[in-house]
Design an enzyme around this catalytic site. Structure first.
Site, PDB file in Angstrom:
ATOM      1  N   ASP A  92      40.752  42.794  41.257  1.00  0.00           N
ATOM      2  CA  ASP A  92      40.799  41.697  42.231  1.00  0.00           C
ATOM      3  C   ASP A  92      40.862  42.229  43.667  1.00  0.00           C
ATOM      4  O   ASP A  92      41.407  43.298  43.911  1.00  0.00           O
ATOM      5  CB  ASP A  92      42.026  40.815  41.922  1.00  0.00           C
ATOM      6  CG  ASP A  92      41.902  39.437  42.553  1.00  0.00           C
ATOM      7  OD1 ASP A  92      40.795  39.069  42.994  1.00  0.00           O
ATOM      8  OD2 ASP A  92      42.928  38.725  42.613  1.00  0.00           O
ATOM      9  N   ARG A  99      49.476  37.410  38.709  1.00  0.00           N
ATOM     10  CA  ARG A  99      49.191  36.467  37.626  1.00  0.00           C
ATOM     11  C   ARG A  99      48.103  37.072  36.750  1.00  0.00           C
ATOM     12  O   ARG A  99      47.445  38.042  37.134  1.00  0.00           O
ATOM     13  CB  ARG A  99      48.771  35.104  38.184  1.00  0.00           C
ATOM     14  CG  ARG A  99      47.604  35.160  39.122  1.00  0.00           C
ATOM     15  CD  ARG A  99      47.196  33.763  39.621  1.00  0.00           C
ATOM     16  NE  ARG A  99      46.245  33.877  40.731  1.00  0.00           N
ATOM     17  CZ  ARG A  99      46.575  33.852  42.016  1.00  0.00           C
ATOM     18  NH1 ARG A  99      47.829  33.671  42.384  1.00  0.00           N
ATOM     19  NH2 ARG A  99      45.656  33.984  42.958  1.00  0.00           N
ATOM     20  N   LEU A 100      47.939  36.448  35.568  1.00  0.00           N
ATOM     21  CA  LEU A 100      46.972  37.001  34.610  1.00  0.00           C
ATOM     22  C   LEU A 100      45.607  36.313  34.689  1.00  0.00           C
ATOM     23  O   LEU A 100      44.624  36.831  34.176  1.00  0.00           O
ATOM     24  CB  LEU A 100      47.534  36.919  33.181  1.00  0.00           C
ATOM     25  CG  LEU A 100      48.740  37.846  32.939  1.00  0.00           C
ATOM     26  CD1 LEU A 100      49.343  37.609  31.568  1.00  0.00           C
ATOM     27  CD2 LEU A 100      48.344  39.317  33.080  1.00  0.00           C
ATOM     28  N   SER A 101      45.555  35.156  35.344  1.00  0.00           N
ATOM     29  CA  SER A 101      44.278  34.452  35.526  1.00  0.00           C
ATOM     30  C   SER A 101      43.429  34.397  34.245  1.00  0.00           C
ATOM     31  O   SER A 101      42.247  34.758  34.247  1.00  0.00           O
ATOM     32  CB  SER A 101      43.470  35.078  36.673  1.00  0.00           C
ATOM     33  OG  SER A 101      44.201  35.060  37.865  1.00  0.00           O
ATOM     34  N   ARG A 153      46.779  44.845  37.718  1.00  0.00           N
ATOM     35  CA  ARG A 153      46.029  43.928  38.573  1.00  0.00           C
ATOM     36  C   ARG A 153      46.125  44.433  40.011  1.00  0.00           C
ATOM     37  O   ARG A 153      47.218  44.698  40.507  1.00  0.00           O
ATOM     38  CB  ARG A 153      46.571  42.494  38.507  1.00  0.00           C
ATOM     39  CG  ARG A 153      45.733  41.557  39.393  1.00  0.00           C
ATOM     40  CD  ARG A 153      46.057  40.101  39.214  1.00  0.00           C
ATOM     41  NE  ARG A 153      45.108  39.276  39.972  1.00  0.00           N
ATOM     42  CZ  ARG A 153      44.692  38.077  39.623  1.00  0.00           C
ATOM     43  NH1 ARG A 153      45.141  37.535  38.530  1.00  0.00           N
ATOM     44  NH2 ARG A 153      43.836  37.396  40.370  1.00  0.00           N
ATOM     45  N   TRP A 163      38.741  42.532  50.769  1.00  0.00           N
ATOM     46  CA  TRP A 163      38.310  43.836  51.291  1.00  0.00           C
ATOM     47  C   TRP A 163      37.182  43.620  52.310  1.00  0.00           C
ATOM     48  O   TRP A 163      37.173  44.207  53.385  1.00  0.00           O
ATOM     49  CB  TRP A 163      37.830  44.717  50.134  1.00  0.00           C
ATOM     50  CG  TRP A 163      37.455  46.109  50.534  1.00  0.00           C
ATOM     51  CD1 TRP A 163      38.250  47.211  50.522  1.00  0.00           C
ATOM     52  CD2 TRP A 163      36.165  46.542  51.010  1.00  0.00           C
ATOM     53  NE1 TRP A 163      37.546  48.315  50.957  1.00  0.00           N
ATOM     54  CE2 TRP A 163      36.253  47.928  51.263  1.00  0.00           C
ATOM     55  CE3 TRP A 163      34.940  45.904  51.246  1.00  0.00           C
ATOM     56  CZ2 TRP A 163      35.192  48.690  51.731  1.00  0.00           C
ATOM     57  CZ3 TRP A 163      33.878  46.659  51.734  1.00  0.00           C
ATOM     58  CH2 TRP A 163      34.001  48.025  51.964  1.00  0.00           C
ATOM     59  N   ASN A 191      35.425  31.690  37.328  1.00  0.00           N
ATOM     60  CA  ASN A 191      34.641  32.174  38.474  1.00  0.00           C
ATOM     61  C   ASN A 191      33.296  31.443  38.605  1.00  0.00           C
ATOM     62  O   ASN A 191      32.657  31.507  39.653  1.00  0.00           O
ATOM     63  CB  ASN A 191      34.406  33.689  38.387  1.00  0.00           C
ATOM     64  CG  ASN A 191      35.649  34.514  38.677  1.00  0.00           C
ATOM     65  OD1 ASN A 191      35.813  35.624  38.152  1.00  0.00           O
ATOM     66  ND2 ASN A 191      36.540  34.006  39.503  1.00  0.00           N
ATOM     67  N   GLU A 224      52.445  46.435  29.106  1.00  0.00           N
ATOM     68  CA  GLU A 224      53.187  46.625  30.351  1.00  0.00           C
ATOM     69  C   GLU A 224      52.292  46.130  31.482  1.00  0.00           C
ATOM     70  O   GLU A 224      51.080  46.366  31.476  1.00  0.00           O
ATOM     71  CB  GLU A 224      53.515  48.114  30.558  1.00  0.00           C
ATOM     72  CG  GLU A 224      54.464  48.672  29.522  1.00  0.00           C
ATOM     73  CD  GLU A 224      55.819  47.952  29.512  1.00  0.00           C
ATOM     74  OE1 GLU A 224      56.299  47.574  30.601  1.00  0.00           O
ATOM     75  OE2 GLU A 224      56.381  47.751  28.419  1.00  0.00           O
ATOM     76  N   ARG A 254      32.783  29.253  41.687  1.00  0.00           N
ATOM     77  CA  ARG A 254      32.536  29.786  43.032  1.00  0.00           C
ATOM     78  C   ARG A 254      31.193  29.284  43.572  1.00  0.00           C
ATOM     79  O   ARG A 254      30.345  28.830  42.790  1.00  0.00           O
ATOM     80  CB  ARG A 254      32.554  31.312  42.989  1.00  0.00           C
ATOM     81  CG  ARG A 254      33.941  31.823  42.681  1.00  0.00           C
ATOM     82  CD  ARG A 254      34.056  33.310  42.881  1.00  0.00           C
ATOM     83  NE  ARG A 254      35.432  33.709  42.611  1.00  0.00           N
ATOM     84  CZ  ARG A 254      35.949  34.869  42.950  1.00  0.00           C
ATOM     85  NH1 ARG A 254      35.221  35.752  43.591  1.00  0.00           N
ATOM     86  NH2 ARG A 254      37.208  35.148  42.673  1.00  0.00           N
TER      87      ARG A 254
HETATM   88  C1  IPE Z   1      40.484  37.075  38.303  1.00  0.00           C
HETATM   89  O1  IPE Z   1      40.377  37.079  39.686  1.00  0.00           O
HETATM   90  C2  IPE Z   1      39.149  37.307  37.675  1.00  0.00           C
HETATM   91  C3  IPE Z   1      38.563  38.638  37.895  1.00  0.00           C
HETATM   92  C4  IPE Z   1      39.134  39.646  38.505  1.00  0.00           C
HETATM   93  C5  IPE Z   1      37.264  38.828  37.337  1.00  0.00           C
HETATM   94  P1  IPE Z   1      40.287  35.707  40.513  1.00  0.00           P
HETATM   95  O2  IPE Z   1      40.232  36.105  41.937  1.00  0.00           O
HETATM   96  O3  IPE Z   1      39.169  34.890  40.007  1.00  0.00           O
HETATM   97  O4  IPE Z   1      41.653  35.004  40.134  1.00  0.00           O
HETATM   98  P2  IPE Z   1      42.492  33.893  40.889  1.00  0.00           P
HETATM   99  O5  IPE Z   1      41.565  32.759  41.206  1.00  0.00           O
HETATM  100  O6  IPE Z   1      43.045  34.522  42.131  1.00  0.00           O
HETATM  101  O7  IPE Z   1      43.576  33.534  39.915  1.00  0.00           O
HETATM  102  C1  IPE Z   2      37.453  40.094  42.290  1.00  0.00           C
HETATM  103  O1  IPE Z   2      37.508  39.945  43.653  1.00  0.00           O
HETATM  104  C2  IPE Z   2      36.044  39.991  41.759  1.00  0.00           C
HETATM  105  C3  IPE Z   2      35.776  38.753  41.002  1.00  0.00           C
HETATM  106  C4  IPE Z   2      36.639  37.857  40.693  1.00  0.00           C
HETATM  107  C5  IPE Z   2      34.408  38.537  40.596  1.00  0.00           C
HETATM  108  P1  IPE Z   2      37.546  38.516  44.347  1.00  0.00           P
HETATM  109  O2  IPE Z   2      36.155  38.083  44.604  1.00  0.00           O
HETATM  110  O3  IPE Z   2      38.379  37.575  43.573  1.00  0.00           O
HETATM  111  O4  IPE Z   2      38.245  38.883  45.714  1.00  0.00           O
HETATM  112  P2  IPE Z   2      39.371  38.060  46.474  1.00  0.00           P
HETATM  113  O5  IPE Z   2      40.460  37.796  45.506  1.00  0.00           O
HETATM  114  O6  IPE Z   2      38.729  36.806  46.959  1.00  0.00           O
HETATM  115  O7  IPE Z   2      39.793  38.973  47.576  1.00  0.00           O
HETATM  116 MG    MG Z   3      40.352  37.137  43.581  1.00  0.00          MG
END
Ligand code: IPE
Ligand code: IPE
Ligand code: MG
Length: 248
Positions: free
Chosen positions: A24, A198-200, A192, A29, A72, A211, A75
């Site tokens: 994540d 969180r585990l999402s 993570r 970044w 996702n 762990e 998005r």
């Molecule tokens: C979890 O990240 C899914 C992946 C890393 C592929 P998200 O960015 O989608 O999770 P939330 O929305 O912050 O819970």
């Molecule tokens: C994780 O990074 C990649 C995917 C979930 C595909 P994010 O795209 O969630 O990045 P942030 O959490 O918005 O920074």
């Molecule tokens: Mg994210």
């Protein structure tokens, strides 16, 4: 991906056999650099390559990377499209290298939502690398643990209805055997990145006794040193599985 060196056994305490990572922070970044989110995802791919090599060098035998969750899909279309483009590029460019390095690839998640072209690439890669046993790379794509468990419940119900399974014979193993991860040991360690705790919807059944380590590092910045630090922290944990120190 550069060639992997054959890995000698790592001295010291046993490393986690299976590490799962919620990658994540790509978007953040990119944002802190004034770049589009896609730039973060591209940089994140470099971290994927680095991490596969590092995990193997450190003696890990299975690595699961959470690449795209069931949620996702919510998005913006443009971001989903560019993530799928990156995925296609990855599958085309890296598979023969993974194969040369004895890596078995498995993809877990709902393939019905992926394009036909991506599904074909996944199937080809899985077939090509099927017999490799040095290291297993599991990529979670269009993956959601609740969806996975719901599908398992349906399959068990169907087996009972068809008279193939006794109601009284349903046990934990029945569930485990019907998960996408059937045959893969549960993760010992779930990491993570990006500071979220969180585990999402990731490996909820499989991580029952994993762990958990949450790092502030954003995924594109994740290095071998971060993985080593996580493994060191893992070694400091006392895994009791519900027992007491005395009763183990
Ligand atoms: C979890 O990240 C899914 C992946 C890393 C592929 P998200 O960015 O989608 O999770 P939330 O929305 O912050 O819970
Ligand atoms: C994780 O990074 C990649 C995917 C979930 C595909 P994010 O795209 O969630 O990045 P942030 O959490 O918005 O920074
Ligand atoms: Mg994210």
């Amino acid at each position: 991906m550069t060639a992997l060196i054959p890995c000698p056994p790592v001295p010291g305490p046993p490393v986690p056999r299976h590490i799962a990572i919620i990658m994540d922070g790509n978007g953040r970044w990119a944002k802190t650099r004034g770049l589009p989110r896609t730039a973060g995802h591209r940089k994140g791919m470099e971290a994927v390559r680095r991490t596969i090599i590092a995990a193997r060098e450190l003696g890990v035998t299975a690595l699961t990377l959470y690449g795209f969750s069931s949620e996702n899909w919510r998005r913006p279309e443009s971001e989903v499209t560019s993530l799928m483009q990156l995925l296609r590029f990855y599958l085309r460019s890296e598979i023969s290298e993974l194969h040369k390095n004895g890596i078995c690839l498995r993809v877990i998640g709902d393939r019905a939502r992926l394009s036909e072209e991506i599904v074909t690439l996944i199937e080809r890669a899985e077939t090509l690398t099927r017999d490799n046993d040095a290291f297993t790379l599991i990529i979670a794509l269009s993956y959601g643990s609740r969806q996975e468990l719901t599908a398992v419940a349906c399959r068990i119900a169907e087996a009972v209805k068809a008279g193939l399974l006794e109601l009284g014979a349903i046990d934990e193993q029945c569930v485990t055997d019907r998960l996408f991860t059937a045959g893969i040991p549960d993760p010992d360690l779930v990491i993570r990145t990006s500071g979220e705790m969180r585990l999402s919807n990731f490996l909820l059944w499989q991580s029952a006794y994993a762990e958990l380590i949450f790092l502030d590092t954003l995924w594109p910045d994740f290095t071998k040193r971060d993985l080593e630090n996580a493994i060191e922290e893992f070694h400091r944990r006392d895994r009791r599985y519900g027992a007491t120190v005395e009763s183990r």
